[in-house]
Design a protein around this motif. Sequence first.
Motif, PDB file in Angstrom:
ATOM      1  N   GLU A   2      -2.987  -4.625   3.516  1.00 38.03           N
ATOM      2  CA  GLU A   2      -3.453  -5.148   4.787  1.00 38.03           C
ATOM      3  C   GLU A   2      -1.932  -5.428   5.621  1.00 38.03           C
ATOM      4  O   GLU A   2      -1.174  -5.794   5.016  1.00 38.03           O
ATOM      5  N   HIS A   3      -1.905  -5.287   6.933  1.00 37.26           N
ATOM      6  CA  HIS A   3      -0.817  -5.583   7.595  1.00 37.26           C
ATOM      7  C   HIS A   3      -0.253  -6.994   7.125  1.00 37.26           C
ATOM      8  O   HIS A   3      -0.918  -7.941   7.270  1.00 37.26           O
ATOM      9  N   TRP A   4       0.880  -7.036   7.040  1.00 36.59           N
ATOM     10  CA  TRP A   4       1.633  -8.382   6.729  1.00 36.59           C
ATOM     11  C   TRP A   4       1.906  -9.158   8.097  1.00 36.59           C
ATOM     12  O   TRP A   4       2.197  -8.485   9.058  1.00 36.59           O
ATOM     13  N   LEU A   5       1.134 -10.369   8.308  1.00 38.11           N
ATOM     14  CA  LEU A   5       1.096 -10.896   9.542  1.00 38.11           C
ATOM     15  C   LEU A   5       2.458 -11.537   9.802  1.00 38.11           C
ATOM     16  O   LEU A   5       3.316 -11.980   8.935  1.00 38.11           O
ATOM     17  N   PRO A   6       2.979 -11.509  11.137  1.00 39.79           N
ATOM     18  CA  PRO A   6       4.309 -11.981  11.552  1.00 39.79           C
ATOM     19  C   PRO A   6       4.360 -13.353  11.401  1.00 39.79           C
ATOM     20  O   PRO A   6       5.688 -13.942  11.053  1.00 39.79           O
ATOM     21  N   GLU A   7       3.449 -14.336  11.357  1.00 36.94           N
ATOM     22  CA  GLU A   7       3.674 -15.903  11.015  1.00 36.94           C
ATOM     23  C   GLU A   7       3.696 -15.917   9.456  1.00 36.94           C
ATOM     24  O   GLU A   7       4.215 -17.285   9.298  1.00 36.94           O
ATOM     25  N   TRP A   8       3.694 -15.171   8.564  1.00 34.75           N
ATOM     26  CA  TRP A   8       4.253 -15.286   7.188  1.00 34.75           C
ATOM     27  C   TRP A   8       5.680 -15.269   7.206  1.00 34.75           C
ATOM     28  O   TRP A   8       6.369 -15.457   5.728  1.00 34.75           O
ATOM     29  N   GLY A   9       6.485 -14.761   7.856  1.00 41.28           N
ATOM     30  CA  GLY A   9       7.736 -14.554   8.015  1.00 41.28           C
ATOM     31  C   GLY A   9       8.191 -13.223   7.359  1.00 41.28           C
ATOM     32  O   GLY A   9       7.319 -12.181   7.475  1.00 41.28           O
ATOM     33  N   GLU A  10       9.458 -13.065   6.668  1.00 42.37           N
ATOM     34  CA  GLU A  10       9.798 -11.869   6.116  1.00 42.37           C
ATOM     35  C   GLU A  10       9.074 -11.377   4.931  1.00 42.37           C
ATOM     36  O   GLU A  10       9.092 -12.254   3.865  1.00 42.37           O
ATOM     37  N   LYS A  11       8.964  -9.953   4.791  1.00 42.03           N
ATOM     38  CA  LYS A  11       8.061  -9.634   3.651  1.00 42.03           C
ATOM     39  C   LYS A  11       9.107  -9.442   2.479  1.00 42.03           C
ATOM     40  O   LYS A  11       9.952  -8.841   2.783  1.00 42.03           O
ATOM     41  N   PRO A  12       8.776  -9.887   1.495  1.00 43.01           N
ATOM     42  CA  PRO A  12       9.822  -9.582   0.500  1.00 43.01           C
ATOM     43  C   PRO A  12       9.851  -8.158  -0.242  1.00 43.01           C
ATOM     44  O   PRO A  12       8.865  -7.409   0.016  1.00 43.01           O
ATOM     45  N   ARG A  13      10.878  -7.934  -0.741  1.00 40.03           N
ATOM     46  CA  ARG A  13      11.056  -6.606  -1.398  1.00 40.03           C
ATOM     47  C   ARG A  13      10.643  -6.603  -2.783  1.00 40.03           C
ATOM     48  O   ARG A  13      10.574  -7.510  -3.452  1.00 40.03           O
ATOM     49  N   ARG A  14       9.906  -5.584  -3.340  1.00 40.46           N
ATOM     50  CA  ARG A  14       9.411  -5.075  -4.572  1.00 40.46           C
ATOM     51  C   ARG A  14      10.498  -5.414  -5.512  1.00 40.46           C
ATOM     52  O   ARG A  14      11.700  -5.118  -5.531  1.00 40.46           O
ATOM     53  N   ARG A  15      10.215  -6.333  -6.738  1.00 37.66           N
ATOM     54  CA  ARG A  15      11.146  -6.689  -7.853  1.00 37.66           C
ATOM     55  C   ARG A  15      10.583  -6.363  -9.220  1.00 37.66           C
ATOM     56  O   ARG A  15      11.453  -6.578  -9.970  1.00 37.66           O
TER      57      ARG A  15
END
Length: 458
Positions: A2-15
């Motif tokens: 599902e779309h990452w919501l803007p209010e959640w801040g920056e989406k982390p990168r896969r680690r």
Amino acid sequence: MEHWLPEWGEKPRRRVTPYWWPPTLILRQIVSALYVGGLARWRRLPSWIRSYGFKCLPGAAGSWGMGCIGFPAHPVWEMTTACNLRCIHCHASGGTRAPDELTTDEAKRLIDQLSQVSEFRMMAFTGGEPLIRPDLFELLAHSQALGFTNTMATNATLIDDEVARRLRRYGLVIAAVSLDGFDAATHDYVRGQPGTFDATLKGIRALRQAGILLHVNITAMEYNLDQLEPLMALVDELGTGILLMYQLVPIGRGRGIEEAALDLGANERLIRFMAEAQRVTHAIMEPVAGPQYWPFLLQRAGVEGGPLLRLGESVFHGCSAGRGFVYIKPNGDVWPCPFIEVSCGNVRETPFASIWATSPVFQDLRHREELLKGQCGECQYRRLCGGCRGRAWATTGDYLAEDPSCFIHPPDDAQDQTDSPGGHLRTALRDDQSELVALPFGLHHASQTLEGTSDVVA
């Protein structure tokens, strides 16, 4: 996703490293299932592999075998003490939200830190009831974006079709649902609220409809021991892929019903029941607070040394507390398991990786073979069993003390209790010698393949 919501801040990168790498992890998981299937004479093993085995792989991400309370290695975060139920045995004393729980930002930092531990591939969320926490889906999305596969322990009473589909979209691959009775009277009594049984079954059906693998937790205690056989039939009827058989450990709210905890004889009765139930059930079974299951299966099969014992030590890990398994409390305290109430540090004050690598408690548990006391310290199965460290802590205040409920080597004052439920193990072994296990083809070769590989705990 599902779309990452803007209010959640920056989406982390896969680690996080994918669950299928390196392939030797998958090999260990396959061998552990085959070995326990052979030892238990599991008739349903081929159908389990077809129906559930491959679906279990993402949830077993990072596993290097089977262990008590699931497997090493994975973290479990008790994200809140808030709960809509008041279970009589709850180790977390769930009900009201604690005032010092990690905030959303602090929780994201915790998950970020967990993603830096190379052996962690799966993130388990528990409570309380995780669905009470308003930022649950944001945190599931954060974990999923980092590359974790998500699992969650829930009472399922708040799950409908829409909630189940949303959980699936945010990476939930396994839902661990508690069932503590075959009927509403028993389950609702344990859960502290009428109507819970029916609501739980409704939630389970919604989870399965959404394509989430069902994992059932049963807590065995004196209140429900006589219901285990029909409860197993219900577990199969519900389409369960994984079954964890907990034992009541008297901590948290469970201290108030300490008399319902299983003693030595009842522990033996339960382990013997598990071994027999595994023969016919559709789900793969593992114990929690009962690591004697693995030495019981091995001794019953006549495995007391040689390559098959070494194979057992390679894929069965008994008590996993601090040896791959870690439990984080709502306020950031880090415990070895939910039943050892010893803080090894707090993630608000110390980075998780430092706690994980340097805590003296974790070091003790990782070197338990040299440190265990009493019968556990002398037992030939101390590597693949180790006794329940949580029960030792709950009864003595010493997490290295012998497990008082062990029947593999009963204490001196129990030697004459031949009328205990199930009888003593050695008598049972003499009775079972005519049914030595025919192990699956290839396990002898697998023992040579895995022999010499070490279980590295960072």
